[in-house]
Structure formats: structure tokens, C-alpha cells
Motif scaffolding. Structure first.
Motif, PDB file in Angstrom:
ATOM      1  N   LEU A  22      68.350  54.967  14.751  1.00  0.00           N
ATOM      2  CA  LEU A  22      69.009  53.752  14.231  1.00  0.00           C
ATOM      3  C   LEU A  22      69.612  52.914  15.362  1.00  0.00           C
ATOM      4  CD1 LEU A  22      70.850  54.810  10.944  1.00  0.00           C
ATOM      5  CD2 LEU A  22      68.741  53.515  11.219  1.00  0.00           C
ATOM      6  N   LEU A  23      70.212  53.600  16.345  1.00  0.00           N
ATOM      7  CA  LEU A  23      70.825  52.871  17.472  1.00  0.00           C
ATOM      8  C   LEU A  23      69.773  52.180  18.346  1.00  0.00           C
ATOM      9  CD1 LEU A  23      73.699  55.173  18.770  1.00  0.00           C
ATOM     10  CD2 LEU A  23      73.892  52.774  18.112  1.00  0.00           C
ATOM     11  N   ALA A  24      68.567  52.735  18.337  1.00  0.00           N
ATOM     12  CA  ALA A  24      67.500  52.147  19.171  1.00  0.00           C
ATOM     13  C   ALA A  24      67.092  50.765  18.652  1.00  0.00           C
ATOM     14  CB  ALA A  24      66.298  53.072  19.211  1.00  0.00           C
ATOM     15  N   VAL A  25      67.321  50.544  17.339  1.00  0.00           N
ATOM     16  CA  VAL A  25      66.901  49.256  16.754  1.00  0.00           C
ATOM     17  C   VAL A  25      67.686  48.085  17.366  1.00  0.00           C
ATOM     18  CG1 VAL A  25      66.645  47.929  14.618  1.00  0.00           C
ATOM     19  CG2 VAL A  25      66.100  50.364  14.644  1.00  0.00           C
ATOM     20  N   PRO A  26      69.055  48.120  17.365  1.00  0.00           N
ATOM     21  CA  PRO A  26      69.761  47.012  18.027  1.00  0.00           C
ATOM     22  C   PRO A  26      69.478  46.952  19.527  1.00  0.00           C
ATOM     23  CG  PRO A  26      71.317  48.696  17.290  1.00  0.00           C
ATOM     24  CD  PRO A  26      69.998  49.029  16.683  1.00  0.00           C
ATOM     25  N   ALA A  27      69.241  48.120  20.142  1.00  0.00           N
ATOM     26  CA  ALA A  27      68.946  48.117  21.581  1.00  0.00           C
ATOM     27  C   ALA A  27      67.635  47.371  21.848  1.00  0.00           C
ATOM     28  CB  ALA A  27      68.854  49.543  22.095  1.00  0.00           C
ATOM     29  N   LEU A  28      66.654  47.622  20.981  1.00  0.00           N
ATOM     30  CA  LEU A  28      65.365  46.929  21.116  1.00  0.00           C
ATOM     31  C   LEU A  28      65.544  45.431  20.916  1.00  0.00           C
ATOM     32  CD1 LEU A  28      62.655  49.082  19.291  1.00  0.00           C
ATOM     33  CD2 LEU A  28      62.492  48.126  21.587  1.00  0.00           C
ATOM     34  N   PHE A  29      66.395  45.087  19.928  1.00  0.00           N
ATOM     35  CA  PHE A  29      66.637  43.673  19.625  1.00  0.00           C
ATOM     36  C   PHE A  29      67.295  42.967  20.822  1.00  0.00           C
ATOM     37  CE2 PHE A  29      69.045  40.176  17.629  1.00  0.00           C
ATOM     38  CZ  PHE A  29      67.982  39.512  17.044  1.00  0.00           C
ATOM     39  N   LEU A  30      68.256  43.659  21.444  1.00  0.00           N
ATOM     40  CA  LEU A  30      68.902  43.076  22.626  1.00  0.00           C
ATOM     41  C   LEU A  30      67.885  42.944  23.759  1.00  0.00           C
ATOM     42  CD1 LEU A  30      72.355  44.932  22.646  1.00  0.00           C
ATOM     43  CD2 LEU A  30      71.888  42.592  21.953  1.00  0.00           C
ATOM     44  N   GLY A  31      66.997  43.944  23.858  1.00  0.00           N
ATOM     45  CA  GLY A  31      65.922  43.894  24.866  1.00  0.00           C
ATOM     46  C   GLY A  31      65.051  42.667  24.659  1.00  0.00           C
ATOM     47  N   LEU A  32      64.785  42.367  23.396  1.00  0.00           N
ATOM     48  CA  LEU A  32      63.964  41.194  23.072  1.00  0.00           C
ATOM     49  C   LEU A  32      64.669  39.903  23.507  1.00  0.00           C
ATOM     50  CD1 LEU A  32      61.612  39.843  21.305  1.00  0.00           C
ATOM     51  CD2 LEU A  32      63.446  39.551  19.667  1.00  0.00           C
ATOM     52  N   LEU A  33      65.975  39.815  23.171  1.00  0.00           N
ATOM     53  CA  LEU A  33      66.725  38.602  23.526  1.00  0.00           C
ATOM     54  C   LEU A  33      66.785  38.423  25.045  1.00  0.00           C
ATOM     55  CD1 LEU A  33      69.695  38.645  20.978  1.00  0.00           C
ATOM     56  CD2 LEU A  33      67.532  37.426  20.823  1.00  0.00           C
ATOM     57  N   LEU A  34      66.876  39.561  25.751  1.00  0.00           N
ATOM     58  CA  LEU A  34      66.879  39.489  27.221  1.00  0.00           C
ATOM     59  C   LEU A  34      65.534  38.996  27.737  1.00  0.00           C
ATOM     60  CD1 LEU A  34      68.739  42.710  28.361  1.00  0.00           C
ATOM     61  CD2 LEU A  34      69.231  40.374  29.077  1.00  0.00           C
ATOM     62  N   LYS A  35      64.477  39.576  27.186  1.00  0.00           N
ATOM     63  CA  LYS A  35      63.138  39.192  27.637  1.00  0.00           C
ATOM     64  C   LYS A  35      62.885  37.708  27.358  1.00  0.00           C
ATOM     65  CE  LYS A  35      58.911  41.589  28.179  1.00  0.00           C
ATOM     66  NZ  LYS A  35      57.786  42.273  27.619  1.00  0.00           N
ATOM     67  N   ASN A  36      63.376  37.263  26.201  1.00  0.00           N
ATOM     68  CA  ASN A  36      63.215  35.849  25.851  1.00  0.00           C
ATOM     69  C   ASN A  36      63.982  34.958  26.830  1.00  0.00           C
ATOM     70  OD1 ASN A  36      62.631  33.560  23.926  1.00  0.00           O
ATOM     71  ND2 ASN A  36      64.860  33.540  23.968  1.00  0.00           N
ATOM     72  N   ALA A  37      65.219  35.389  27.163  1.00  0.00           N
ATOM     73  CA  ALA A  37      66.039  34.575  28.077  1.00  0.00           C
ATOM     74  C   ALA A  37      65.392  34.516  29.465  1.00  0.00           C
ATOM     75  CB  ALA A  37      67.449  35.156  28.175  1.00  0.00           C
ATOM     76  N   ILE A  38      64.845  35.655  29.922  1.00  0.00           N
ATOM     77  CA  ILE A  38      64.161  35.678  31.227  1.00  0.00           C
ATOM     78  C   ILE A  38      62.931  34.769  31.156  1.00  0.00           C
ATOM     79  CG2 ILE A  38      62.873  37.132  32.863  1.00  0.00           C
ATOM     80  CD1 ILE A  38      64.722  39.485  31.939  1.00  0.00           C
ATOM     81  N   GLY A  39      62.175  34.897  30.059  1.00  0.00           N
ATOM     82  CA  GLY A  39      60.968  34.085  29.876  1.00  0.00           C
ATOM     83  C   GLY A  39      61.292  32.607  29.830  1.00  0.00           C
ATOM     84  N   PHE A  40      62.398  32.255  29.172  1.00  0.00           N
ATOM     85  CA  PHE A  40      62.769  30.836  29.054  1.00  0.00           C
ATOM     86  C   PHE A  40      63.108  30.264  30.432  1.00  0.00           C
ATOM     87  CE2 PHE A  40      65.498  27.199  28.139  1.00  0.00           C
ATOM     88  CZ  PHE A  40      64.718  26.532  27.211  1.00  0.00           C
TER      89      PHE A  40
END
Lengths: 373, 275
Positions: free
Chosen positions: B154-172
Motif C-alpha cells: 500500500l505504501l508503494a502506491v503513493p511512492a510510485l505516484f511521487l516518482g511519477l510527479l518527479l519524472k514529470n517535473a524532470i521531463g518538463f
């Protein structure tokens, strides 16, 4: 209301050398050419007015529309759309909500999704209430005859269908102002006619202010009451359709076919009454006169033709807008003093005003001038 | 009410991109195949390392079943967290679509965040959840892996979501380079390799020298892949999880602010002539 006040848009383009060595030099060179895409354009457009914005390729039409629709920032001058500037962050949102834009060569639709999904997306973007959205989409589907392809993925639409879909997308939030940049480009005659008639209906129904750029003068004649001609980034003419048609005089082109060959001597007396010498065909059986109806009665001239020449047939045409615009693109504007044109144009500078001025990069300190890559 | 209205506006983009992930069957099949191939090849590679190593039962704190699941998870998460933000900006600039995007009364950066979330949701349903479940079953029942707990999953789900937001910010941020140059293929490939390597998608970060590991701890990269995968596998202490989440949030804010500032400068380079 749209107000443009001395709007200028300059771009800096790096000077690229020829060949491999030239390209390598470009990497280290700070030389730029300054391109004056729009160079001091001013005009007002009232609410509900339909204006044709024309000019040769590269005249600065699309750049002006891009500034008006918030894509580009002017180097100098101001644009107000209902008192707000589209390139100022805090005013931008209000302007963008009140305009719709269609670029004939670009689409705002999501290519991989069914059309309805794009419209749903735009409903969210413009925060359109559900009832209003359903009503308006229904009207636009009807008006633009989109029923057969409303659920099809955008990628599968023909150009004509895609253009109608784009127009509907631009009108979905009921914008007060609609910018159409070459909306009929590449369309066949029938599709074009339907699209023009749909735009007419939309205007009649919603009293939308319209700014249209196109190279098809017939579109302008059908949709607009007023025309602005742009050349090398400057306004050459701003007036009514009739005004531009008659800016070089109220011309009639009279083509006379004779039953036997004639010579230039036989048209000498008639020739004195024309602005330009008559053109006689190679076989001598056809002659073209250009008469200014403002200077003499056409019927008197025709009487003289009938008595002077062995006439077999006569064809009379008015100077069409296409012809006038072609002349303007070629020669600029040099209206005769007695012309009744209400144009605001003057002599072009002779040189290309959209000239590319070379600078060493230090010469232009103005941070507003954009660099191209 | 304004945040709700704003969320509603951007959710349209999330929905659109969520739907786009299901648009083409062939594409879904290729994602599955890509994730599966990477996982199998990494599994085999590490099997060879363990087998022909000098009898070690663990490498850098990983037993073979742990390494196997780590590699499966990182391959699948890499596919699920694929974030085309930089690529999409490059495409928008190259095709001139950026102009159409700028005529909309919403934030271009916000659009990309919303689109990345939709894309992530779709990819998780299509490949993430089924492949992670399958990989876990293989590692637990085939290779006797222990230590997977429901609360870690369950904890991995928000961690993955934060990972996504980070990847998006780096990509942007890196996508802004498209406003300056058309040679984006090289930039995007470099970025992909760089982020994959530093986020632990290629090898676990515990294989890096300790100094490098410490330095990486201050960067956003481990939070993209390493942190969610290690949380899932029960390899993080509550303290590490808390620090990891805090670091992720810090970098999400910093990178998005920097991205917004850079974007403000970049749009001045939209200088398309004519049509």
C-alpha cells in the motif's frame, strides 16, 4: 472590441553560412538578421464586425493573429481585446476565454481520440456548464453537419471534416471573437462553400466578431464587410470591400470581339479615353479596353465602340478584388488623386520593409526581440 | 471552490490521456512485451551473476529472489512510470502545436502534470498491476522470497505516484530544450539513460560506492524507481520511508518551480512565422 496600437514584432535569426565550414562558423558566430515580421500595425475592430486580413505570404498576418491570440508577445505596441492584453499574464486568461482560434494548418483536436472526447476536454478547459455545452454542441453538430463522424477518431477524418470539427471546437465556448487563419486552405470547392456558409450562419446566430486571413478573395467577399491589407509587416489598406475594389478607380474591363482583324490605328480614338492602351490580340480579332466608370459614362464609350469597330461580341466585367489585390501585392498602393478609395495606405518604401538587418548580436540590446534557432 | 474547479478542468486531461493508453491494442501489447523482456533478461543476467559468482548468497544486500523481484519491479515500474512529458513538449514545439496549446486559458505545465497522471493510471491498469502481481507470485512461490507485507504494498502506491510527479517535473524542465534546438532525440535519449541509471532502474543503487549513494540521497533520482520498489519489497525502514517521501516532495516543488520559471523564458522563443 479589438484595438491594435502600433504593434511591432521583430525576430532575430542567426546568420547561417553556406556549406560545412559556414555551418561550423554559425556555431561560434553572434551575427543575426533582424526580421520585421509586423512593423507598426494599428487598427480597431468593433464588436460583431467581420474583417478580412490579407497579404502575401510572409506579410505578417499569422504573426499578428498569434499575438492577438496570446501565442506571441509584441516587441512594441499594444493589443487590447475588450480592454485586456492577451500577452500579459494576469489578463491573458480572460482574453483566451473570450476568443476562439482556428489555424487551417494546425489542429487543436486530439488525433487519437474520438471527436466527442476532445469536445468533452474543451468543456472542462473552458468550464462550460453541462446544459449549455449539450445545447451548443448539438447546434454546432447540426450546423456543421458533423453527425456522420462525431464519434470517429480524429485521425480518420478527412481534411474537410477535420476543419469543420476544428471550427466547432473553436466555437464551443461561444467566444465573442473568432480568429480564422486560412480556414479553407486545401479544401475542395464544395466543402469550402459549406464551411463558408456555416461560418456565415454562426456569425448571424451569435454575432461573433470575425478576423479572417485567407488567400481566397472569394472567402473575404462572402464573409467580410471590411478588409485590411498587410504588406511587409505594415498596413497598406484598411477599408470596405467596395473601397478596395475601386481603389484604382471604378474600372470596367471591356472585351470586344470583331468579325474581321483590326489594327491599333482603328482603336486610336477609343484608346485616348482609356487609362491604359487597349490590348489587341495577335489575330487582331479581339481587343481589351479598361475604362474608368468614374471618369466617363460606360454607355457612351460602348456607343463609340459600336460605331468604330465591326463588333461581333462584347463582354464587360468589373475589376474583381482578386485583380486589385494582385496589383497591390506586386506594386504596392499608388492610388490616383481622384480615387474614392477610403484606404489608409501610402507608397511602399520601395525596399522590402520586412528586410533582414544584419546585427552582431550586441547591437540589439532590447530583450524583447526574440531569437529563432 | 476554486481548487475544485481547477481540479475539474485539469482532470479532463487526465481522463483524455487515460483513454489514450487504451487507444491502440498493438501499443499495449508492445508495452507488455517490453516490460516482460527487460524483466526476463535482467533476471537471467542476475541468475548468471549469482551462479558464477564465488558462491555469494547475497550481493549488495540482495538475495537472488530479492534481486529477481527488484529487477522485475523496476522494469515494470519503468514502463508504468514512463512519462512522455519531454517528448511531448518536443513534439508540440516541432509540429507547431504549442501555439494551439498556448491559446487555451489553462497552464501548459498543469496540462502535463494532469496528462502524466492519466497516462500513469492507464499504464498501471494495462501493465503495472498485472505484471507486478505476476512477478511477485513468481518471486514468492517460485523462488521463496519472503518479506512482502500488505502495508508495504500500500505504501508503494503513493511512492510510485511521487516518482511519477518527479519524472514529470524532470521531463518538463528538460523538454524546454526543444524551444532552443530541434536535436531533441539525443537529449531525450541521454535524459532517459541518465534518469534510469541514477534512479536504480538498471542496477540497484546499493551496488554504487557508499559516497555516491549518500550523494544520490540528496537528489530526486532514487525516489523515482529505487524508493517505491524497495518499499514494496519491505527493504525500507519507516524512517527511510519518511525521509524518502519528504525528499520527493521537496524536489517536486523545487523542480516544478524551476520548470515554471524556465518555461516562462522558453515561450518567448515561440517564433513561428506564417502558418
Amino acid at each position: 472590441m479589438i484595438e491594435l496600437r502600433n504593434v511591432k514584432k521583430y525576430f532575430k535569426k542567426p546568420v547561417r553560412g553556406k556549406g560545412v565550414l559556414g555551418m561550423l562558423k554559425t556555431l561560434f558566430s553572434r551575427k543575426y538578421t533582424l526580421v520585421k515580421a509586423v512593423d507598426g500595425v494599428s487598427f480597431d475592430i468593433n464588436d460583431g464586425e467581420a474583417v478580412g486580413y490579407i497579404g502575401a505570404n510572409g506579410a505578417g498576418k499569422s504573426t499578428t493573429i498569434k499575438i492577438m491570440s496570446g501565442i506571441l508577445t509584441p516587441t512594441e505596441g499594444d493589443i487590447f481585446i475588450d480592454g485586456q492584453r492577451p500577452y500579459v499574464n494576469r489578463e491573458r486568461k480572460n482574453v483566451l476565454k473570450s476568443i476562439g482560434v482556428v489555424f487551417g494548418q494546425k489542429t487543436q483536436l486530439w488525433l487519437d481520440l474520438p471527436l466527442t472526447e476532445t469536445y468533452d476536454l474543451l468543456k472542462g478547459v473552458y468550464d462550460i456548464p453541462k446544459d449549455e455545452y449539450t445545447k451548443r454542441l448539438g447546434e454546432l453538430i447540426e450546423l456543421l453537419d458533423m453527425k456522420p463522424f462525431i464519434s470517429a477518431p480524429v485521425r480518420t477524418l478527412s481534411l474537410g471534416q477535420r476543419m469543420r470539427a476544428d471550427l466547432a471546437a473553436a466555437m464551443l465556448h461561444n467566444p465573442k471573437t473568432l480568429f480564422l487563419d486560412e480556414p479553407t486552405i486545401g479544401l475542395d470547392v464544395l466543402v469550402k462553400r459549406n464551411l463558408i456558409s456555416a461560418i456565415k450562419s454562426i456569425r448571424a446566430q451569435y454575432n461573433t466578431t470575425l478576423l479572417l486571413t485567407t488567400h481566397a478573395m472569394s472567402d473575404i467577399e462572402q464573409l467580410c464587410e471590411r478588409v485590411i491589407v498587410l504588406d511587409n509587416g505594415k498596413t497598406l489598406f484598411d477599408g470596405t470591400i467596395d473601397g478596395i475594389k475601386h481603389m484604382f478607380g471604378d474600372k470596367r474591363n471591356i472585351t470586344v470581339t470583331t468579325n474581321r482583324p483590326i489594327t491599333s490605328d482603328s482603336v486610336q480614338t477609343l484608346s485616348d479615353r482609356c487609362d491604359v492602351p487597349p490590348e489587341i490580340s495577335q489575330d487582331g480579332r479581339q481587343v481589351k479596353f479598361s475604362v474608368d466608370a468614374g471618369k466617363q459614362h460606360v454607355n457612351e464609350f460602348l456607343k463609340s465602340v459600336l460605331t468604330t469597330l465591326p463588333v461581333e461580341d462584347i463582354k464587360i466585367t468589373e475589376t474583381d478584388i482578386e485583380q486589385v489585390v494582385r496589383t497591390i501585392y506586386e506594386n504596392g498602393i499608388a492610388p490616383p488623386p481622384e480615387s474614392e478609395s477610403d484606404g489608409t495606405g501610402g507608397e511602399p518604401d520601395g525596399e522590402n520593409d520586412r528586410k533582414e538587418i544584419e546585427t552582431d548580436g550586441d547591437g540589439q540590446k532590447d530583450g524583447k526581440i526574440d531569437e529563432t534557432d | 471552490m476554486k481548487p475544485i474547479r481547477t481540479a475539474k478542468i485539469y482532470s479532463s486531461f487526465t481522463k483524455t490521456n487515460f483513454l489514450l493508453t487504451f487507444a491502440y491494442r498493438g501499443q499495449v501489447f508492445l508495452w507488455l512485451l517490453g516490460g516482460l523482456l527487460t524483466a526476463v533478461m535482467s533476471g537471467l543476467l542476475w541468475w548468471a551473476v549469482f551462479k558464477f559468482g564465488d558462491g555469494a548468497t547475497s550481493i549488495a544486500g540482495f538475495t537472488y529472489p530479492q534481486m529477481l523481484l527488484y529487477m522485475i519491479m523496476s522494469a515494470i515500474c519503468g514502463e508504468a512510470l514512463y512519462c512522455g512529458t519531454a517528448d511531448e513538449i518536443a513534439r508540440d514545439v516541432r509540429n507547431g502545436v504549442i501555439g494551439m496549446r498556448l491559446t487555451k486559458p489553462i497552464s501548459y505545465q498543469g496540462q502535463h502534470v494532469a496528462m502524466a497522471i492519466g497516462n500513469f493510471g492507464g499504464r498501471m491498469i494495462v501493465i503495472g498491476i498485472p505484471m507486478i502481481t505476476l512477478g511477485t507470485i513468481v518471486a514468492v512461490f517460485g523462488f521463496g522470497l519472503t518479506g512482502i507485507e500488505w502495508y508495504n504494498v500500500l505504501l508503494a502506491v503513493p511512492a510510485l505516484f511521487l516518482g511519477l510527479l518527479l519524472k514529470n517535473a524532470i521531463g518538463f524542465m528538460f523538454g524546454q530544450i526543444a524551444f532552443k534546438t530541434q536535436a531533441m532525440w539525443g537529449v531525450l535519449s541521454m535524459l532517459d539513460v541518465f534518469v534510469s541509471f541514477l534512479s536504480g532502474a538498471i542496477v540497484p543503487l546499493s551496488l554504487f560506492p557508499s559516497g555516491v549513494q549518500t550523494a544520490l540521497g540528496y537528489t530526486p533520482f532514487p525516489s523515482v524507481i529505487s524508493l517505491p520498489v524497495r518499499i514494496f519489497m519491505g527493504m525500507c525502514t519507516p524512517y527511510e520511508i519518511a525521509i524518502g517521501f519528504a525528499t520527493s516532495l521537496f524536489w517536486i516543488v523545487v523542480l516544478n518551480v524551476l520548470g515554471a520559471l524556465w518555461y516562462k523564458r522558453s515561450v518567448r522563443h515561440v517564433v513561428v512565422f506564417g502558418g
